[in-house]
Design an enzyme around this catalytic site. Structure first.
Site, short mmCIF file in Angstrom:
data_model
loop_
_atom_site.label_atom_id
_atom_site.label_comp_id
_atom_site.label_asym_id
_atom_site.label_seq_id
_atom_site.Cartn_x
_atom_site.Cartn_y
_atom_site.Cartn_z
CG ASN A 144 -0.06 -0.09 2.41
OD1 ASN A 144 0.64 -1.53 2.50
ND2 ASN A 144 -0.58 0.34 3.91
CB SER A 192 -10.80 -3.46 2.30
OG SER A 192 -11.46 -2.61 2.14
CB CYS A 315 -0.36 4.55 12.72
SG CYS A 315 -0.18 6.10 14.01
N1 PMP Z 1 -4.12 -3.96 4.12
C1 PMP Z 1 -4.18 -2.91 2.93
C2 PMP Z 1 -2.99 -3.97 2.36
C3 PMP Z 1 -4.28 -2.09 3.36
O1 PMP Z 1 -3.53 -0.95 2.26
C4 PMP Z 1 -5.07 -1.88 4.45
C5 PMP Z 1 -6.55 -0.67 4.32
N2 PMP Z 1 -5.34 0.72 4.50
C6 PMP Z 1 -6.22 -2.98 4.87
C7 PMP Z 1 -5.58 -3.78 4.38
C8 PMP Z 1 -7.31 -2.47 5.79
O2 PMP Z 1 -8.22 -2.71 4.86
P1 PMP Z 1 -9.38 -2.20 5.50
O3 PMP Z 1 -9.69 -0.66 5.57
O4 PMP Z 1 -10.85 -2.46 4.75
O5 PMP Z 1 -9.29 -2.96 6.86
#
Ligand code: PMP
Length: 378
Positions: A144, A192, A315
């Site tokens: 991400n 997600s 965070c």
């Molecule tokens: N995994 C990754 C790689 C993400 O970018 C995110 C969101 N920042 C999440 C998990 C968490 O997803 P959610 O917001 O649906 O809990």
């Protein structure tokens, strides 16, 4: 691309969340008018059940799995927790996973990444030699913060050879990268909705039905006992519409825009680093440094100029913490603290990118002793 979009406010944080797609919004509005609990056997309940099952079909179709393999959750955080906590056995993860993986258990075996941010396959194989079974390997599809894509084919092949199960957090690739999920045969996939045009607070875990997972939420037995609790019908319906629609996305123009921006930055400002520039990345993510300028200062400067972007990792408190992803890639802490993440969308325009350059350059010149003689292709 839409050149006429007003420059009043620019959003470059699509990896954090995306706007609700109109198709998802319309589908959600429709189901908002319906009352019923999908677990009820009467007409009202059955009507709601139909909406849920139709959305499940769309999610299943995206991955070429059976609808029974789709477990709706509150998002990828819960999907990651469900698989990592619910798996009985040892779990190997990469050092650059999202915190919802890294903090799910305190007995994780961490596999390092290379300086490009790619899983170290040699070490992974060493770990697979030593580990006791059953074992699960969990490696994200794309990071991400950097957008770096992981070699899913090589990971899947190696894990199948060692007869261990596989999980991938695929949040950042859905609707962005064409991946042959059927061929990869991952046992578990987390997704997600709000990263691909769906609503926040809904996601799913794709599960291999041959293996049991200990549920984290117990009660009424919804989602085939994997995830109890009355379903988030509105969210599920929006998710179904969004995932159906995102298959038509064409990222080629955005890749071109991203490449132009990156080429401009590295040729005009040779001291700028773009993380992961030499390896395959998602079409929309650029993580770059402004030498000598703290990312908190950069984010504030952009915000004051109505541009929203992030400092790699924020965070929940809103504070910026040192990126564990860049740390795992061996980047020096002082350099990490100068990096920001720009994440684009299909709607991103050339004018917005030019505006980004203008604001970036303004701060750079102010902090590096005045305007130098550089030309910007605008
Ligand atoms: N995994 C990754 C790689 C993400 O970018 C995110 C969101 N920042 C999440 C998990 C968490 O997803 P959610 O917001 O649906 O809990």
């Amino acid at each position: 691309m839409n050149q006429s979009k007003a420059m009043t406010s620019i959003y470059f944080d699509y990896n954090a969340t995306t706007p609700l797609h109109p198709m998802a919004k319309n589908a959600m509005i429709e189901v908002m008018n319906i009352c019923g609990n999908a677990s009820s056997i009467h007409k009202h309940g059955r009507e709601v059940r139909q909406y849920i099952e139709s959305a499940r079909l769309h999610v299943a179709a995206y991955f070429n799995v059976t609808p029974a393999q789709v477990v709706f959750t509150s998002g990828a955080t819960e999907a990651n927790n469900l698989v990592i906590k619910g798996f009985t056995g040892q779990v190997i993860v990469s050092a650059i996973e999202h915190d919802s993986v890294l903090k799910a258990r305190d007995d994780l075996i961490i596999c390092p990444v290379t300086s490009d941010g790619i899983i170290d396959l040699v070490t992974l194989e060493d770990l697979l030699h030593q580990v006791s079974k059953p074992c699960l390997v969990s490696i994200m599809a794309a990071n991400n913060e950097t957008g770096v894509l992981q070699p899913l084919e090589a990971i899947a092949e190696m894990c199948q050879r060692y007869q261990v199960l596989t999980h991938t957090d695929a949040v950042q690739v859905i609707g962005k990268c064409k991946i042959n999920w059927q061929q990869l045969k991952f046992d578990y996939i987390s997704i997600s909705a709000h990263k691909m045009g769906g609503p926040q607070g809904i996601g799913a875990l794709i599960v291999n039905p041959s293996w049991s997972l200990r549920p984290q939420m117990t009660g009424g037995g919804q989602e085939r006992y994997f995830r109890s609790g009355t379903e988030n019908v509105i969210g599920i319906v929006g998710f179904g519409a969004a995932i159906r629609h995102c298959q038509m996305n064409d990222w080629a123009p955005i890749v071109q825009l991203k490449n132009e921006l990156e080429n401009y930055m590295i040729t005009t400002f040779p001291k700028v680093t773009i993380f992961g520039i030499n390896v395959p990345r998602t079409p929309n993510t650029i993580n770059l440094t402004m030498p000598g300028v703290m990312n908190t200062v950069q984010v504030m400067h952009f915000d004051l100029n109505n541009v929203s972007l992030s400092a790699g990792s924020a965070c929940s408190s809103g504070k910026v913490k040192t990126s564990h992803v860049l740390q795992a890639m061996g980047i020096d802490k002082t350099e990490i603290e100068t990096s920001i993440r720009l994440s684009l969308d299909l709607q991103t325009t050339t004018a917005e990118i030019q505006h980004f350059i203008h604001i970036w350059k303004d701060l750079y010149d102010r902090t590096h002793g005045g305007v130098e003689n550089r030309s910007i292709r605008q």
